[in-house]
Design a protein around this motif. Structure first.
Motif, PDB file in Angstrom:
ATOM      1  N   HIS A  61      36.249 -30.741  31.066  1.00 46.13           N
ATOM      2  CA  HIS A  61      37.406 -31.689  30.244  1.00 46.13           C
ATOM      3  C   HIS A  61      38.596 -31.883  30.288  1.00 46.13           C
ATOM      4  O   HIS A  61      39.147 -30.547  30.685  1.00 46.13           O
ATOM      5  CB  HIS A  61      37.034 -31.246  28.712  1.00 46.13           C
ATOM      6  CG  HIS A  61      35.478 -31.598  28.088  1.00 46.13           C
ATOM      7  ND1 HIS A  61      35.318 -33.014  27.667  1.00 46.13           N
ATOM      8  CD2 HIS A  61      34.397 -30.432  28.506  1.00 46.13           C
ATOM      9  CE1 HIS A  61      33.959 -32.578  27.350  1.00 46.13           C
ATOM     10  NE2 HIS A  61      33.669 -31.121  27.433  1.00 46.13           N
ATOM     11  N   SER A  63      42.885 -33.894  28.835  1.00 47.22           N
ATOM     12  CA  SER A  63      43.408 -34.812  27.876  1.00 47.22           C
ATOM     13  C   SER A  63      44.023 -35.951  28.845  1.00 47.22           C
ATOM     14  O   SER A  63      44.578 -35.122  30.118  1.00 47.22           O
ATOM     15  CB  SER A  63      43.890 -34.396  27.093  1.00 47.22           C
ATOM     16  OG  SER A  63      45.117 -33.338  28.457  1.00 47.22           O
ATOM     17  N   SER A  64      44.701 -36.658  28.878  1.00 41.51           N
ATOM     18  CA  SER A  64      45.716 -37.676  29.142  1.00 41.51           C
ATOM     19  C   SER A  64      46.909 -36.323  29.381  1.00 41.51           C
ATOM     20  O   SER A  64      47.784 -36.732  30.159  1.00 41.51           O
ATOM     21  CB  SER A  64      46.245 -38.841  28.603  1.00 41.51           C
ATOM     22  OG  SER A  64      46.538 -38.529  27.330  1.00 41.51           O
ATOM     23  N   GLY A  68      49.805 -36.499  32.738  1.00 40.69           N
ATOM     24  CA  GLY A  68      50.922 -35.933  32.180  1.00 40.69           C
ATOM     25  C   GLY A  68      51.570 -35.134  33.187  1.00 40.69           C
ATOM     26  O   GLY A  68      52.496 -35.125  34.156  1.00 40.69           O
ATOM     27  N   GLN A  92      32.295 -36.971  35.571  1.00 38.89           N
ATOM     28  CA  GLN A  92      33.298 -37.115  34.910  1.00 38.89           C
ATOM     29  C   GLN A  92      34.910 -37.242  34.813  1.00 38.89           C
ATOM     30  O   GLN A  92      35.510 -38.467  34.002  1.00 38.89           O
ATOM     31  CB  GLN A  92      32.684 -36.659  33.513  1.00 38.89           C
ATOM     32  CG  GLN A  92      30.904 -37.036  32.854  1.00 38.89           C
ATOM     33  CD  GLN A  92      30.994 -36.085  32.063  1.00 38.89           C
ATOM     34  OE1 GLN A  92      31.649 -35.012  31.909  1.00 38.89           O
ATOM     35  NE2 GLN A  92      29.753 -37.145  31.398  1.00 38.89           N
ATOM     36  N   ILE A  93      34.805 -36.500  35.876  1.00 37.85           N
ATOM     37  CA  ILE A  93      36.421 -36.324  35.290  1.00 37.85           C
ATOM     38  C   ILE A  93      37.441 -37.636  36.380  1.00 37.85           C
ATOM     39  O   ILE A  93      38.229 -37.991  36.129  1.00 37.85           O
ATOM     40  CB  ILE A  93      36.968 -35.142  36.034  1.00 37.85           C
ATOM     41  CG1 ILE A  93      36.304 -34.123  35.030  1.00 37.85           C
ATOM     42  CG2 ILE A  93      38.643 -34.831  36.281  1.00 37.85           C
ATOM     43  CD1 ILE A  93      37.190 -33.929  33.466  1.00 37.85           C
ATOM     44  N   GLU A  95      36.087 -40.372  36.617  1.00 35.09           N
ATOM     45  CA  GLU A  95      35.856 -41.490  36.471  1.00 35.09           C
ATOM     46  C   GLU A  95      37.578 -41.701  35.450  1.00 35.09           C
ATOM     47  O   GLU A  95      38.029 -43.051  35.096  1.00 35.09           O
ATOM     48  CB  GLU A  95      34.905 -41.340  35.349  1.00 35.09           C
ATOM     49  CG  GLU A  95      34.348 -42.842  34.229  1.00 35.09           C
ATOM     50  CD  GLU A  95      34.431 -43.588  35.986  1.00 35.09           C
ATOM     51  OE1 GLU A  95      33.681 -43.562  36.877  1.00 35.09           O
ATOM     52  OE2 GLU A  95      34.086 -44.839  35.083  1.00 35.09           O
ATOM     53  N   VAL A  96      37.567 -40.295  34.799  1.00 35.07           N
ATOM     54  CA  VAL A  96      39.572 -40.409  34.035  1.00 35.07           C
ATOM     55  C   VAL A  96      40.661 -41.087  34.817  1.00 35.07           C
ATOM     56  O   VAL A  96      41.200 -41.970  34.817  1.00 35.07           O
ATOM     57  CB  VAL A  96      39.888 -39.276  33.802  1.00 35.07           C
ATOM     58  CG1 VAL A  96      40.800 -39.537  32.796  1.00 35.07           C
ATOM     59  CG2 VAL A  96      38.432 -38.225  32.190  1.00 35.07           C
ATOM     60  N   ILE A  99      40.028 -44.696  35.901  1.00 37.69           N
ATOM     61  CA  ILE A  99      39.532 -46.002  34.872  1.00 37.69           C
ATOM     62  C   ILE A  99      41.730 -45.837  34.506  1.00 37.69           C
ATOM     63  O   ILE A  99      42.319 -46.889  33.911  1.00 37.69           O
ATOM     64  CB  ILE A  99      39.299 -45.011  33.035  1.00 37.69           C
ATOM     65  CG1 ILE A  99      37.804 -45.784  33.599  1.00 37.69           C
ATOM     66  CG2 ILE A  99      40.451 -45.935  32.028  1.00 37.69           C
ATOM     67  CD1 ILE A  99      37.452 -44.791  32.280  1.00 37.69           C
ATOM     68  N   THR A 100      42.263 -44.858  35.121  1.00 38.04           N
ATOM     69  CA  THR A 100      43.863 -44.568  34.616  1.00 38.04           C
ATOM     70  C   THR A 100      44.764 -45.270  35.841  1.00 38.04           C
ATOM     71  O   THR A 100      45.370 -45.246  35.922  1.00 38.04           O
ATOM     72  CB  THR A 100      44.560 -43.020  34.104  1.00 38.04           C
ATOM     73  OG1 THR A 100      43.911 -42.881  35.403  1.00 38.04           O
ATOM     74  CG2 THR A 100      44.153 -43.241  32.896  1.00 38.04           C
ATOM     75  N   ARG A 101      43.387 -45.308  37.154  1.00 37.59           N
ATOM     76  CA  ARG A 101      43.678 -45.768  37.902  1.00 37.59           C
ATOM     77  C   ARG A 101      44.932 -44.559  39.299  1.00 37.59           C
ATOM     78  O   ARG A 101      45.872 -45.129  40.242  1.00 37.59           O
ATOM     79  CB  ARG A 101      44.441 -47.118  38.374  1.00 37.59           C
ATOM     80  CG  ARG A 101      44.100 -48.126  38.609  1.00 37.59           C
ATOM     81  CD  ARG A 101      44.360 -48.842  38.562  1.00 37.59           C
ATOM     82  NE  ARG A 101      43.693 -50.519  37.339  1.00 37.59           N
ATOM     83  CZ  ARG A 101      43.883 -51.730  37.509  1.00 37.59           C
ATOM     84  NH1 ARG A 101      45.151 -52.242  38.126  1.00 37.59           N
ATOM     85  NH2 ARG A 101      43.635 -52.978  36.622  1.00 37.59           N
ATOM     86  N   LEU A 102      44.853 -43.197  38.453  1.00 44.33           N
ATOM     87  CA  LEU A 102      45.942 -42.357  38.653  1.00 44.33           C
ATOM     88  C   LEU A 102      44.703 -41.747  40.483  1.00 44.33           C
ATOM     89  O   LEU A 102      45.333 -41.423  41.077  1.00 44.33           O
ATOM     90  CB  LEU A 102      46.099 -41.337  38.275  1.00 44.33           C
ATOM     91  CG  LEU A 102      46.329 -41.747  36.864  1.00 44.33           C
ATOM     92  CD1 LEU A 102      46.758 -40.466  36.013  1.00 44.33           C
ATOM     93  CD2 LEU A 102      48.671 -41.962  37.590  1.00 44.33           C
ATOM     94  N   LEU A 105      47.148 -42.897  42.692  1.00 42.93           N
ATOM     95  CA  LEU A 105      48.450 -42.437  42.732  1.00 42.93           C
ATOM     96  C   LEU A 105      47.932 -40.909  43.774  1.00 42.93           C
ATOM     97  O   LEU A 105      48.699 -40.909  44.805  1.00 42.93           O
ATOM     98  CB  LEU A 105      48.778 -42.102  41.635  1.00 42.93           C
ATOM     99  CG  LEU A 105      50.103 -40.999  41.350  1.00 42.93           C
ATOM    100  CD1 LEU A 105      51.635 -42.842  42.329  1.00 42.93           C
ATOM    101  CD2 LEU A 105      50.828 -40.998  40.652  1.00 42.93           C
TER     102      LEU A 105
END
Lengths: 120, 141
Positions: A61, A63-64, A68, A92-93, A95-96, A99-102, A105
């Protein structure tokens, strides 16, 4: 209440690359995230052209706020003409990141060895 | 039209100080309920991530990290869906005005992704008219 939990990192040297295994299953706590940023930042600051792999094998898990910290770290690394790669990110991670297109990056590799190769 | 109206009563209501440690205990309580009701690991992941973002937003942006203020979490976790409301004592905000964190000029900023993640992982994310309360809905899967 003060949370005294410290981020758990296992650091090993592979050639010119520092490979950091993130040992925490959850990277959610604000204080833990801030301390993680400081510890990784110190590692980056200790080298002229830092090469750093972050191994997410155990992370389930985040978080945003943790994203950052990774962005800030990436800027620090690039500021010192270094390279950063992420590895072993669970689906699963990942996917985060998607979604954020990171995922566009960061350099994200399937394994820590592949990430080390990518930074060679 | 949202599946769950904002004025629908929810059976559990917990009021905590605006403090992330206390918030995490509520989070664990909600997650234990999802586990007891047979929610999948993927579903629990979505709920944990979204609730975490909502609680951090309430503490940081709503209550401005003021521990004297409160966060209220109401919820109902049944075999059909999870409904969770998080409210703070702030003045609220307009969720329509939150910029897209994936646009080229914002992709390198370290913050601003919480609402996007909630919307991606949940079936419904709605705000009260004042904007200081968010309702999260996740169908059980």
């Amino acid at each position: 209440m003060v949370d005294e939990q410290q981020p758990k990192l296992r650091i090993r040297r592979q050639g010119k690359v520092n490979v950091v295994e993130l040992e925490d299953r959850k990277i959610l706590e604000e204080l833990l995230i801030a301390q993680l940023g400081e510890q990784l930042g110190s590692l980056v600051d200790a080298e002229a052209e830092p090469r750093l792999v972050l191994d997410f094998k155990k992370v389930e898990h985040l978080s945003s706020a943790a994203l950052g910290i990774l962005i800030t770290l990436d800027k620090q690394v690039k500021g010192r003409r270094g390279k950063l790669a992420l590895a072993n990110i669970q689906p699963q991670i990942y996917e985060v990141f998607k979604i954020t297109r990171l995922n566009k990056l960061f350099s994200i590799q399937d394994t820590a060895d592949a990430a080390v190769q990518a930074l060679a | 039209m949202p599946v769950v109206p904002f004025d629908q009563a929810l059976p559990h209501r917990i009021v905590i100080a605006s403090d992330l440690h206390a918030a995490r205990q509520v989070e664990e309580q909600v997650l234990r309920l999802t586990e007891a009701k047979g929610y999948s690991k993927e579903c629990a992941f979505a709920i944990r991530l979204s609730l975490e973002e909502a609680l951090v937003n309430a503490h940081r942006h709503g209550n401005r990290c003021d521990a004297a203020k409160k966060i209220t979490v109401s919820f109902r976790i049944d075999r059909r869906r999870a409904v969770i409301r998080v409210s703070d004592e702030g003045s609220g905000f307009d969720p329509c005005c939150v910029p897209d964190p994936t646009c080229p000029e914002r992709i390198c900023l370290p913050n601003g992704r919480g609402i996007m993640l909630m919307r991606s992982y949940l079936d419904e994310v709605t705000y009260s008219p004042r904007g200081n309360e968010v309702q999260l809905v996740k169908e059980r899967c």
